[in-house]
Design a protein around this motif. Structure first.
Motif, PDB file in Angstrom:
ATOM      1  N   LEU A  23     -17.955  73.479  -4.756  1.00 20.99           N
ATOM      2  CA  LEU A  23     -18.933  73.833  -5.547  1.00 20.99           C
ATOM      3  C   LEU A  23     -19.980  72.560  -5.584  1.00 20.99           C
ATOM      4  N   ALA A  24     -19.302  71.401  -6.005  1.00 19.62           N
ATOM      5  CA  ALA A  24     -20.024  70.262  -5.927  1.00 19.62           C
ATOM      6  C   ALA A  24     -20.666  69.900  -5.014  1.00 19.62           C
ATOM      7  N   VAL A  25     -20.238  70.168  -3.727  1.00 17.78           N
ATOM      8  CA  VAL A  25     -20.769  70.027  -2.491  1.00 17.78           C
ATOM      9  C   VAL A  25     -22.058  70.903  -2.423  1.00 17.78           C
ATOM     10  N   LEU A  26     -22.011  72.061  -2.842  1.00 24.95           N
ATOM     11  CA  LEU A  26     -23.179  73.047  -2.559  1.00 24.95           C
ATOM     12  C   LEU A  26     -24.087  72.400  -3.538  1.00 24.95           C
ATOM     13  N   VAL A  27     -24.046  72.065  -4.677  1.00 24.60           N
ATOM     14  CA  VAL A  27     -24.742  71.545  -5.960  1.00 24.60           C
ATOM     15  C   VAL A  27     -25.557  70.471  -5.301  1.00 24.60           C
ATOM     16  N   ARG A  28     -25.026  69.609  -4.348  1.00 25.52           N
ATOM     17  CA  ARG A  28     -25.777  68.383  -3.917  1.00 25.52           C
ATOM     18  C   ARG A  28     -26.644  68.731  -2.683  1.00 25.52           C
ATOM     19  N   ARG A  29     -26.391  70.015  -2.281  1.00 29.34           N
ATOM     20  CA  ARG A  29     -27.073  70.686  -0.961  1.00 29.34           C
ATOM     21  C   ARG A  29     -28.622  70.957  -1.616  1.00 29.34           C
ATOM     22  N   GLU A  30     -29.621  70.966  -0.811  1.00 31.49           N
ATOM     23  CA  GLU A  30     -30.910  71.493  -1.114  1.00 31.49           C
ATOM     24  C   GLU A  30     -31.313  72.513  -0.349  1.00 31.49           C
ATOM     25  N   ALA A  31     -30.358  73.221   0.163  1.00 29.70           N
ATOM     26  CA  ALA A  31     -30.753  74.421   1.331  1.00 29.70           C
ATOM     27  C   ALA A  31     -29.397  75.185   1.316  1.00 29.70           C
ATOM     28  N   PRO A  32     -29.637  76.395   1.690  1.00 28.30           N
ATOM     29  CA  PRO A  32     -28.563  77.336   1.894  1.00 28.30           C
ATOM     30  C   PRO A  32     -27.665  76.808   2.925  1.00 28.30           C
ATOM     31  N   THR A  33     -26.107  77.003   2.931  1.00 30.12           N
ATOM     32  CA  THR A  33     -25.188  76.206   3.694  1.00 30.12           C
ATOM     33  C   THR A  33     -24.392  77.222   3.955  1.00 30.12           C
TER      34      THR A  33
END
Length: 214
Positions: A23-33
């Motif tokens: 989840l932490a990785v997704l939070v840092r992303r600024e686009a759908p992954t």
């Protein structure tokens, strides 16, 4: 007569250690992954990641939807972290205060919510998506549990991540919701379009013909 207190809160358990790291990785992303992108970012096997993502999705910590097709075959899922509800609400109200100093609670909430909705529209945008589909995606992502009427003229909000604050301060908080809907659609609505606590266990959004007929 029992008082109608609106939809129930969207409650979900906190993520476990491994899920929390994903989840932490997704939070840092600024686009759908996508799953493949997450595997490259985390070093985890796709099968392991898939289990973590399924659990995070069931617990409402992430939203998922089909990525844009890039070739043959079914498009892959892409994932977006959901914001912490009350942090997102506080940011919306802060934006409203900054852009409308001295405004009423309703004006402040609607202004900040509109910016939030515009950000969601940019984040979750998909090609060839109707305004109604875009709105439903944004409402689901935030955690409202939206249910569309068959004619798409209205949407029931069956959950509310901010229900305690909405019961205590409906003018400000529900105005944020209205602004969010306007931002996601890209058009202004009548102030009565959002009807808080309209039904037992749900709020109601009345959509204009320009949205429901597309």
């Amino acid at each position: 007569m029992e008082k109608n207190e609106g939809p129930p809160p969207a409650i979900s358990p906190g993520p476990t250690g491994a899920q929390g790291r994903v989840l932490a990785v997704l939070v840092r992303r600024e686009a759908p992954t996508t799953l493949a992108e997450l595997a490259a970012l985390t070093g985890l096997h796709e099968n392991t990641l898939r289990g973590h993502l399924d659990a995070l999705h069931r617990a409402s910590h992430v939203s998922r939807f089909r990525a844009r097709p890039t070739g043959r075959g079914r498009p892959a899922w892409s994932y977006v972290a959901r914001e912490a509800p009350y942090a997102a609400l506080a940011q919306a109200l802060a934006r409203g205060l900054e852009t409308n100093p001295g405004a009423s609670a309703r004006e402040t909430g609607e202004s900040g919510g509109r910016v939030w909705g515009e950000q969601l529209r940019a984040l979750l945008d998909k090609d060839h998506e109707t305004p109604h589909e875009r709105l439903m995606r944004a409402l689901e992502h935030v955690g409202f549990g939206p249910e569309s009427s068959p004619d798409q003229a209205s949407v029931r909000l069956t959950q509310c991540p901010f229900i305690d604050a909405a019961r205590a301060h409906p003018e400000a908080v529900c105005s944020v919701h209205l602004g969010l809907i306007e931002g996601a659609l890209g058009e202004s609505l009548d102030p009565t379009a959002l009807q808080p606590f309209a039904e037992p266990g749900a709020c109601l959004v009345r959509l204009p013909a320009s949205v429901s007929t597309q």
